[in-house]
Design an enzyme around this catalytic site. Structure first.
Site, PDB file in Angstrom:
ATOM      1  N   GLU A 282       0.799  -1.218   0.000  1.00  0.00           N
ATOM      2  CA  GLU A 282       0.000   0.000   0.000  1.00  0.00           C
ATOM      3  C   GLU A 282       0.841   1.282   0.000  1.00  0.00           C
ATOM      4  O   GLU A 282       0.411   2.295  -0.567  1.00  0.00           O
ATOM      5  CB  GLU A 282      -0.920   0.019   1.238  1.00  0.00           C
ATOM      6  CG  GLU A 282      -1.961  -1.077   1.281  1.00  0.00           C
ATOM      7  CD  GLU A 282      -3.149  -0.801   0.366  1.00  0.00           C
ATOM      8  OE1 GLU A 282      -3.160   0.274  -0.271  1.00  0.00           O
ATOM      9  OE2 GLU A 282      -4.050  -1.651   0.293  1.00  0.00           O
TER      10      GLU A 282
ATOM     11  N   SER B 292     -27.061 -27.033  51.670  1.00  0.00           N
ATOM     12  CA  SER B 292     -26.225 -27.264  52.852  1.00  0.00           C
ATOM     13  C   SER B 292     -24.810 -26.709  52.723  1.00  0.00           C
ATOM     14  O   SER B 292     -23.963 -27.000  53.561  1.00  0.00           O
ATOM     15  CB  SER B 292     -26.135 -28.773  53.138  1.00  0.00           C
ATOM     16  OG  SER B 292     -27.405 -29.313  53.415  1.00  0.00           O
TER      17      SER B 292
END
Length: 798
Positions: free
Chosen positions: A75, A342
């Protein structure tokens, strides 16, 4: 005069232009939403949540070297040398466009492409190009080259709804961008220029040619050698986007909800363990669904650090339903409050040890109880009479736990739970009542598993010599993120209600789990590893829990229905414990907990009661106990009794012919406890009866009671229900007597009701109001009890 004004005007204009230039760049430059991403501790992707705009756009990250080299080569070859605008590229593009009499070449740099990506929807006009160039110059001044590359890699389009290099790397190659090969990096570098090329079945040859040309360019530029270039060109293109991993969807949702979406989180989760724990639940799914059970969760913690190693928030899909959600499958069970069953019992036991109120072997009553209108029952509906505190915990007996909570105090216990990290216990002690220890409170798997891990850390506080052992913080919440480990903090250790010795004894009791209702199941869990574990089942079989602890790992499991629907037989021991132990089998070998000798004392204890001995305890053992055990009460059950020479009868000084009297220490439980205790302990010896010439006056000498009421007890207020035929029902009153052959005569408000032998139960139909119940045995011993029957309206109001 004009020149100074002109100069001032020019300076002012330049200043205004400088200010405008400085403020021209938006802050932030991009306002697009990001995906929420969770990574495992080794960097592997656990899962991601798509961004709010429907794009897979992962949060910004540094640009990897290979992609940066490839992107600049494709690019913007002079990216490192120009100030944001490339004059050479501008001149070259102008010449080409003039010759072609149309736009055939652009001059956009990577910096200008970043600006264009930040301004979507703008026209590609000359004015817009000038604006992009202007903003590019400004961006270069702010970020520098590496920052601009990172922005480009994070926002460039890569086809479809894939935006950014990280998302593209995972979607197309199934791994992070830092692991890309040269061929993969080159392919992704050419895509932003033509993202539509990444389409299954289309443009494949064109895409390959673009990639290969870039690879050759990189070889010519000396970025890779000829062999690397040749191998890179042989790499195939991805056929189609890869489905992102969904190893921990509920964890991703938790992170997105808790701290806001759009963040990349590096967690402590082990990806391999996460996948295998997920498979454990998946294997159990068909079996559980057959029983009407739809949901489950597993949490694995590093005990020492509190780091979450596996986070399976709900039942995964399997078979034909793979990937599909079960009923309630979207719920994160790990963070959802549920009835604790419990699971809080070990913390009550440890708290009472720490407070010096019990010893591990202290006998706790286990008899039918009515406390403030609450009548707890054991799971098997049976009673032991009296049971050592450690065995009450190991067998998860409900009645002893409730009686222990009553003695300890609900407020004290609730305060302790909050200090241990239970934030869901946010109601008052009065709201919870004695049900607090049996599931009356709600907790989530995250906090409860963390509390058990804290218990284990406290038990091992002195296991490794450390200068901060006295002030080390052992109770801290679990954590998910790799940058926020559980920290050792210098604090007052007394701020926490449990010390090393009490924690160790609680874990030892949990390791002795032996429950009569599940003996076969317990045997099926045979394993070479040592695990302290506890199960829990909520009322109505709505929640099944199991938590296991070793010095290295803590595992928490919940099984049930997210809707709260109960299923018969869905208990912690039956459905959660198998998942717990299967998960432990995934983990490396573990060790047991070392005895915290620095916090223990060896003291004499009564062999039968487990308490500190009184002068009348005939058999005394020695036992290790927490230092606070020195404050516990002495044994109240042994007493000195006087017997005739043969030991067959009790006598006293007022009897006839007591020239010879022998004395013996006797283990005497209260009548209500003795009734149940002797049924399970054949070696228990009831007190001999009084010799007939000694019965008169024996009560005045303070002999132990022979009778006790089972129901009603205390200052009971009872309600007699109305039957279906609109008649008042009858209530069964129950008593016990030490002498199995005794006869008991029943009176209500001075009116004779009848007599009972052996089993002392009487159906009574008392009217509303206060009543006096009188029991008299065949030897003349009396037991009087006052109770109140509530009227129908009063009972409804209560």
């Amino acid at each position: 005069m004009r020149r100074p004004r002109l100069r001032l005007g020019i300076l002012a204009a330049l200043f205004i232009l400088a200010v405008l230039f400085h403020r021209s760049l938006p802050d932030p430059l991009f306002r697009t939403p990001f995906s929420t991403v969770a990574l495992a501790r080794d960097g592997r992707l656990l899962g991601a949540k798509i961004a709010d705009d429907g794009q897979w756009r992962f949060p910004a990250a540094p640009c990897p070297a290979r992609f940066a080299v490839a992107a600049m080569a494709y690019e913007d070859r002079r990216f490192r040398r120009h100030p944001g605008v490339d004059p050479i590229a501008v001149i070259r593009a102008a010449v080409k466009n003039i010759r072609a009499r149309k736009v055939v070449s652009g001059a956009s740099t990577l910096t200008m492409q970043v600006i264009r990506l930040s301004r979507p929807g703008r026209s590609r006009s000359l004015a817009e190009k000038i604006a992009e160039a202007f903003l590019s110059l400004r961006l270069e001044m702010s970020l520098g080259k590496d920052g601009i590359l990172a922005l480009y890699a994070s926002h460039a389009p890569f086809g479809g709804n894939v935006v950014g290099l990280t998302a593209a790397s995972w979607r197309y190659f199934g791994r992070g961008p830092e692991s890309l090969s040269w061929g993969e990096a080159a392919l992704l570098a050419v895509l932003p220029n033509s993202p539509s090329l990444m389409h299954p079945g289309r443009n494949r040859d064109l895409l390959v040619r673009k990639r290969d040309r870039l690879l050759v360019r990189l070889w010519r530029d000396g970025k890779l050698d000829s062999l690397e270039c040749a191998l890179a060109r042989l790499e195939p293109l991805p056929d189609k986007p890869i489905v992102l991993p969904r190893l921990a969807p509920h964890l991703v949702e938790r992170l997105a909800t808790g701290s806001g979406p759009g963040t990349l989180w590096r967690t402590t989760v082990d990806a391999d363990l996460q996948a295998r724990a997920d498979e454990v639940l998946a294997r159990r799914r068909r079996e559980l669904e057959g029983a009407g059970i739809q949901n489950g969760a597993v949490l694995v913690l590093d005990t020492r650090t509190g780091a979450a190693l596996a986070y399976v928030g709900n039942m995964p899909g399997t078979g034909a339903q793979a990937g599909a959600e079960t009923a309630g499958g979207e719920v994160d069970i790990i963070s959802s409050p549920r009835s604790t069953g419990s699971l809080l019992k070990p913390f009550l036991y440890a708290s009472m040890l720490e407070a010096g109120e019990i010893l591990p072997g202290t006998l706790v009553p286990d008899i039918p109880s009515l406390i403030g209108g609450y009548a707890p029952e054991n799971f098997d509906r049976g009673y032991e009479g009296a049971v050592p505190a450690r065995m009450a915990l190991a067998r998860s007996l409900n009645v002893p736990a409730v009686r222990m909570l009553k003695d300890f105090g609900i407020d004290r216990f609730l305060h302790g739970l909050r200090a241990l990290g239970m934030t869901t216990a946010d109601r008052s002690a009065g709201d919870y009542g004695l049900t607090l220890v049996l599931g009356g409170a709600e907790g989530n798997l995250w906090e409860l598993t963390g509390m058990y891990a804290g218990l284990a850390r406290e038990a091992q506080r002195y296991a490794e010599p450390s200068p901060d052992a006295e002030t080390r913080r052992t109770f801290f919440p679990p954590h998910l993120l790799s940058d926020t480990p559980g920290k050792v903090q210098a604090i007052d250790p007394h701020a926490f209600p449990i010390g090393p010795a009490a924690a160790w004894f609680a874990l030892q009791a949990m390791a002795e789990v032996s429950r009569p209702d599940a003996e076969k199941s317990w045997r099926s869990f045979s394993s070479s590893r040592w695990v302290a574990w506890k199960t829990g089942t909520s009322f109505g079989f709505r929640d099944a829990w199991a938590v296991g602890v070793t010095p290295e790992y803590t595992v928490g499991v919940w099984i049930g229905n997210a809707s709260g629907q109960g299923r018969p037989g869905m208990t912690g021991i039956q459905v959660a414990a198998p998942v717990l132990f299967e998960t432990f089998n995934l983990l490396p070998s573990t060790t047991g907990f070392e005895k915290p000798m620095a916090s223990l004392l060896r003291i004499p204890v009564c062999r039968q009661s487990g308490m500190r001995p009184s002068p009348f305890c005939p058999a005394v053992d020695s036992a290790w106990v927490p230092a606070a055990g020195l404050r516990t009460a002495a044994c109240p059950y042994h007493r000195l009794v006087h017997l005739d020479p043969k030991g067959a009868y009790q006598v006293h000084d007022g009897c006839q012919n007591v020239a010879q009297m022998r004395h013996a220490a006797w283990f005497v439980l209260p009548p209500s406890q003795e009734w149940y205790y002797r049924q399970r302990h054949s070696d228990y010896l009831s007190l001999p009866p009084w010799r007939k010439d000694c019965e008169e006056g024996s009560l005045a000498l303070g002999r132990p009671r022979s009778m006790d009421l089972i129901y009603p007890r205390g200052t009971a207020k009872i309600y007699v229900p109305i039957d279906l035929d609109a008649r008042r029902g009858r209530t069964v009153f129950e008593a016990v007597h030490r002498d199995p052959a005794a006869t008991v005569f029943w009176h209500l408000d001075k009116e004779y009701l009848g007599m009972t032998r052996e089993f002392h139960k009487m159906e009574i139909d008392p009217a509303p109001g206060r009543h006096t119940l009188l029991l008299v045995d065949n030897r003349g011993e009396r037991l009087e009890h006052v109770f109140e029957v509530l009227a129908r309206d009063d009972a409804a109001g209560k």
